[in-house]
Design a protein around this motif. Structure first.
Motif, PDB file in Angstrom:
ATOM      1  N   ALA A  84     -26.632  21.876 -10.703  1.00 31.18           N
ATOM      2  CA  ALA A  84     -27.107  21.366  -9.409  1.00 31.18           C
ATOM      3  C   ALA A  84     -26.539  19.987  -9.117  1.00 31.18           C
ATOM      4  CB  ALA A  84     -28.629  21.329  -9.382  1.00 31.18           C
ATOM      5  N   GLU A  85     -26.492  19.138 -10.141  1.00 30.20           N
ATOM      6  CA  GLU A  85     -25.969  17.796  -9.951  1.00 30.20           C
ATOM      7  C   GLU A  85     -24.481  17.810  -9.615  1.00 30.20           C
ATOM      8  OE1 GLU A  85     -27.844  18.848 -12.384  1.00 30.20           O
ATOM      9  OE2 GLU A  85     -29.478  17.420 -12.809  1.00 30.20           O
ATOM     10  N   VAL A  86     -23.733  18.689 -10.272  1.00 28.09           N
ATOM     11  CA  VAL A  86     -22.301  18.800  -9.995  1.00 28.09           C
ATOM     12  C   VAL A  86     -22.072  19.251  -8.558  1.00 28.09           C
ATOM     13  CG1 VAL A  86     -20.179  20.038 -10.580  1.00 28.09           C
ATOM     14  CG2 VAL A  86     -21.678  19.208 -12.404  1.00 28.09           C
ATOM     15  N   ILE A  87     -22.841  20.222  -8.114  1.00 26.96           N
ATOM     16  CA  ILE A  87     -22.721  20.696  -6.734  1.00 26.96           C
ATOM     17  C   ILE A  87     -23.026  19.568  -5.760  1.00 26.96           C
ATOM     18  CG2 ILE A  87     -23.760  22.222  -5.006  1.00 26.96           C
ATOM     19  CD1 ILE A  87     -24.050  24.318  -7.231  1.00 26.96           C
ATOM     20  N   ASP A  88     -24.058  18.798  -6.044  1.00 27.66           N
ATOM     21  CA  ASP A  88     -24.413  17.676  -5.160  1.00 27.66           C
ATOM     22  C   ASP A  88     -23.273  16.672  -5.064  1.00 27.66           C
ATOM     23  OD1 ASP A  88     -26.918  18.693  -4.571  1.00 27.66           O
ATOM     24  OD2 ASP A  88     -27.963  17.467  -6.069  1.00 27.66           O
ATOM     25  N   VAL A  89     -22.668  16.342  -6.199  1.00 28.40           N
ATOM     26  CA  VAL A  89     -21.572  15.370  -6.220  1.00 28.40           C
ATOM     27  C   VAL A  89     -20.396  15.869  -5.388  1.00 28.40           C
ATOM     28  CG1 VAL A  89     -19.801  14.317  -7.683  1.00 28.40           C
ATOM     29  CG2 VAL A  89     -22.199  14.294  -8.400  1.00 28.40           C
ATOM     30  N   LEU A  90     -20.033  17.123  -5.569  1.00 29.73           N
ATOM     31  CA  LEU A  90     -18.893  17.667  -4.827  1.00 29.73           C
ATOM     32  C   LEU A  90     -19.211  17.799  -3.341  1.00 29.73           C
ATOM     33  CD1 LEU A  90     -17.618  20.417  -7.298  1.00 29.73           C
ATOM     34  CD2 LEU A  90     -16.833  18.070  -7.026  1.00 29.73           C
ATOM     35  N   ALA A  91     -20.424  18.206  -3.024  1.00 30.87           N
ATOM     36  CA  ALA A  91     -20.809  18.374  -1.624  1.00 30.87           C
ATOM     37  C   ALA A  91     -20.749  17.055  -0.877  1.00 30.87           C
ATOM     38  CB  ALA A  91     -22.207  18.989  -1.533  1.00 30.87           C
ATOM     39  N   GLU A  92     -21.026  15.961  -1.567  1.00 34.60           N
ATOM     40  CA  GLU A  92     -20.985  14.646  -0.921  1.00 34.60           C
ATOM     41  C   GLU A  92     -19.598  14.313  -0.382  1.00 34.60           C
ATOM     42  OE1 GLU A  92     -22.493  11.723  -3.581  1.00 34.60           O
ATOM     43  OE2 GLU A  92     -24.559  12.477  -3.502  1.00 34.60           O
ATOM     44  N   TYR A  93     -18.576  14.861  -0.994  1.00 42.16           N
ATOM     45  CA  TYR A  93     -17.222  14.603  -0.510  1.00 42.16           C
ATOM     46  C   TYR A  93     -17.013  15.156   0.889  1.00 42.16           C
ATOM     47  CZ  TYR A  93     -15.182  12.561  -4.705  1.00 42.16           C
ATOM     48  OH  TYR A  93     -14.868  11.694  -5.730  1.00 42.16           O
ATOM     49  N   GLY A  94     -17.756  16.195   1.240  1.00 42.67           N
ATOM     50  CA  GLY A  94     -17.629  16.752   2.577  1.00 42.67           C
ATOM     51  C   GLY A  94     -18.081  15.788   3.652  1.00 42.67           C
ATOM     52  N   ALA A  95     -19.002  14.909   3.329  1.00 44.17           N
ATOM     53  CA  ALA A  95     -19.515  13.951   4.311  1.00 44.17           C
ATOM     54  C   ALA A  95     -18.539  12.835   4.594  1.00 44.17           C
ATOM     55  CB  ALA A  95     -20.843  13.377   3.819  1.00 44.17           C
ATOM     56  N   SER A  96     -17.575  12.620   3.702  1.00 42.90           N
ATOM     57  CA  SER A  96     -16.591  11.558   3.906  1.00 42.90           C
ATOM     58  C   SER A  96     -15.215  12.033   3.444  1.00 42.90           C
ATOM     59  CB  SER A  96     -16.997  10.295   3.140  1.00 42.90           C
ATOM     60  OG  SER A  96     -17.167  10.577   1.757  1.00 42.90           O
ATOM     61  N   ASP A  97     -14.864  13.226   3.853  1.00 41.21           N
ATOM     62  CA  ASP A  97     -13.632  13.850   3.382  1.00 41.21           C
ATOM     63  C   ASP A  97     -12.406  13.034   3.780  1.00 41.21           C
ATOM     64  OD1 ASP A  97     -11.311  15.975   3.358  1.00 41.21           O
ATOM     65  OD2 ASP A  97     -12.986  16.919   2.320  1.00 41.21           O
ATOM     66  N   LEU A  98     -11.475  12.907   2.855  1.00 39.82           N
ATOM     67  CA  LEU A  98     -10.237  12.182   3.094  1.00 39.82           C
ATOM     68  C   LEU A  98      -9.567  12.588   4.399  1.00 39.82           C
ATOM     69  CD1 LEU A  98      -7.679  10.531   2.048  1.00 39.82           C
ATOM     70  CD2 LEU A  98      -6.936  12.712   1.051  1.00 39.82           C
ATOM     71  N   LEU A  99      -9.576  13.885   4.706  1.00 37.65           N
ATOM     72  CA  LEU A  99      -8.833  14.405   5.852  1.00 37.65           C
ATOM     73  C   LEU A  99      -9.399  13.947   7.186  1.00 37.65           C
ATOM     74  CD1 LEU A  99      -8.381  18.106   4.650  1.00 37.65           C
ATOM     75  CD2 LEU A  99      -7.037  16.078   4.052  1.00 37.65           C
ATOM     76  N   CYS A 100     -10.593  13.420   7.167  1.00 38.86           N
ATOM     77  CA  CYS A 100     -11.264  13.026   8.418  1.00 38.86           C
ATOM     78  C   CYS A 100     -11.030  11.571   8.791  1.00 38.86           C
ATOM     79  CB  CYS A 100     -12.767  13.288   8.302  1.00 38.86           C
ATOM     80  SG  CYS A 100     -13.178  15.036   8.124  1.00 38.86           S
ATOM     81  N   TYR A 101     -10.349  10.821   7.953  1.00 33.77           N
ATOM     82  CA  TYR A 101     -10.162   9.394   8.212  1.00 33.77           C
ATOM     83  C   TYR A 101      -8.672   9.097   8.378  1.00 33.77           C
ATOM     84  CZ  TYR A 101     -15.065   9.060   7.374  1.00 33.77           C
ATOM     85  OH  TYR A 101     -16.422   9.243   7.484  1.00 33.77           O
ATOM     86  N   ALA A 158     -20.121  29.426  -6.561  1.00 32.64           N
ATOM     87  CA  ALA A 158     -19.156  29.326  -7.653  1.00 32.64           C
ATOM     88  C   ALA A 158     -19.837  29.411  -9.016  1.00 32.64           C
ATOM     89  CB  ALA A 158     -18.381  28.015  -7.555  1.00 32.64           C
ATOM     90  N   THR A 159     -19.119  29.968  -9.973  1.00 32.79           N
ATOM     91  CA  THR A 159     -19.608  29.985 -11.354  1.00 32.79           C
ATOM     92  C   THR A 159     -19.436  28.587 -11.960  1.00 32.79           C
ATOM     93  OG1 THR A 159     -17.460  30.517 -12.325  1.00 32.79           O
ATOM     94  CG2 THR A 159     -18.816  32.364 -11.555  1.00 32.79           C
ATOM     95  N   SER A 160     -20.019  28.377 -13.120  1.00 28.97           N
ATOM     96  CA  SER A 160     -19.878  27.093 -13.794  1.00 28.97           C
ATOM     97  C   SER A 160     -18.414  26.806 -14.130  1.00 28.97           C
ATOM     98  CB  SER A 160     -20.727  27.068 -15.065  1.00 28.97           C
ATOM     99  OG  SER A 160     -22.103  27.141 -14.754  1.00 28.97           O
ATOM    100  N   PHE A 161     -17.679  27.841 -14.509  1.00 26.90           N
ATOM    101  CA  PHE A 161     -16.264  27.656 -14.823  1.00 26.90           C
ATOM    102  C   PHE A 161     -15.479  27.321 -13.554  1.00 26.90           C
ATOM    103  CE2 PHE A 161     -17.598  29.555 -18.730  1.00 26.90           C
ATOM    104  CZ  PHE A 161     -16.681  29.119 -19.689  1.00 26.90           C
ATOM    105  N   GLU A 162     -15.781  27.988 -12.463  1.00 28.57           N
ATOM    106  CA  GLU A 162     -15.109  27.672 -11.202  1.00 28.57           C
ATOM    107  C   GLU A 162     -15.450  26.267 -10.737  1.00 28.57           C
ATOM    108  OE1 GLU A 162     -14.788  32.211  -9.346  1.00 28.57           O
ATOM    109  OE2 GLU A 162     -16.543  30.962  -8.929  1.00 28.57           O
ATOM    110  N   LEU A 163     -16.686  25.866 -10.925  1.00 32.46           N
ATOM    111  CA  LEU A 163     -17.083  24.509 -10.554  1.00 32.46           C
ATOM    112  C   LEU A 163     -16.350  23.461 -11.382  1.00 32.46           C
ATOM    113  CD1 LEU A 163     -20.949  24.795 -10.000  1.00 32.46           C
ATOM    114  CD2 LEU A 163     -19.229  24.216  -8.282  1.00 32.46           C
ATOM    115  N   ALA A 164     -16.084  23.771 -12.634  1.00 32.36           N
ATOM    116  CA  ALA A 164     -15.328  22.824 -13.465  1.00 32.36           C
ATOM    117  C   ALA A 164     -13.942  22.598 -12.876  1.00 32.36           C
ATOM    118  CB  ALA A 164     -15.226  23.349 -14.893  1.00 32.36           C
TER     119      ALA A 164
END
Length: 236
Positions: A84-101, A158-164
């Motif tokens: 859950a924590e890994v998903i939260d960390v990755l999801a946060e990138y969507g709020a400030s995605d490189l491509l949007c700036y 995603a599976t845990s391996f895919e998340l890695a």
């Protein structure tokens, strides 16, 4: 048995199917992660890759030459217990995605960003339903809850391996969109180059620094290794 012995201590390496997946064995003994968990992976293709890494070791074991092994260890020891924590960390990138700036100037950089990033944002909208807003300058742009939820959905699936793998793809590129797009391409290098538009432009303008080039090459290798790892999870 600890995975990271200083000296090679085995003669044979085999990937074997088990009740839980595919294990790697050295002289018939199960390889374990540094934390002593069984190194069991979900596909034979990945297990064969890991076995090849172990077989390729000479007298001195070099963990840095074993990217699939290290990624599998991470999936088992780090991602799985704190999914859950890994998903939260990755999801946060969507709020400030490189491509949007985007840059306001110079025009040459603006054009490079548009050419590299606009197609990726268009893909996020059409394939994921994530309609992200782009802005110029340093002001933060707030993305809609719908767009952020759309970006989070594939992470939840995603599976845990895919998340890695996704963890490295996103962290290294600075873009959740690029990380998610990498799942569906055969050649991930154009995506890596897209994440480096600003750095490449600056180097073209002011010259290349040997240390910066070496650091970028190491990151690119890690990005491509994560892409390969993800691909090995998709085929038995």
């Amino acid at each position: 048995m600890s995975e990271w012995k200083t000296k090679r201590f085995w003669m044979s390496v085999n990937a074997e199917e088990t009740a839980d997946g595919f294990a790697i064995k050295l002289d018939g003994r199960l390889v374990k992660t540094p934390g002593k968990a069984p190194l069991v992976v979900p596909t034979r293709t990945l297990a064969n890759e890991i076995a090849s890494e172990w077989e390729a070791q000479s007298e001195e074991i070099d963990p840095l030459s074993m990217p699939a092994t290290r990624a599998a260890n991470s999936a088992i020891e780090k991602v799985r217990p704190q999914r859950a924590e890994v998903i939260d960390v990755l999801a946060e990138y969507g709020a400030s995605d490189l491509l949007c700036y985007r840059a306001e100037r110079p025009e040459a950089l603006v054009m490079r960003q548009n050419e590299a990033w606009d197609p990726l944002l268009a893909w996020a909208k059409s394939a994921l339903g994530a309609d992200l807003k782009a802005t110029t300058g340093v002001m933060f742009v707030t993305q809609t809850e719908e767009a952020l939820a759309a970006l989070r959905t594939p992470l939840e699936a995603a599976t845990s391996f895919e998340l890695a793998a996704l963890h490295d793809l996103v962290m290294l590129s600075g873009s959740l969109v690029i990380g998610l797009r990498a799942r569906d391409v055969n050649d991930a290098r154009p995506l890596w180059l897209a994440s480096r538009v600003d750095e490449i432009f600056q180097a073209d303008e002011w010259g290349y620094d040997d240390e910066a080039v070496a650091a970028a090459a190491a990151k690119e290798a890690a990005f491509l290794a994560a892409h390969r790892f993800y691909g090995l999870l998709q085929s038995n």
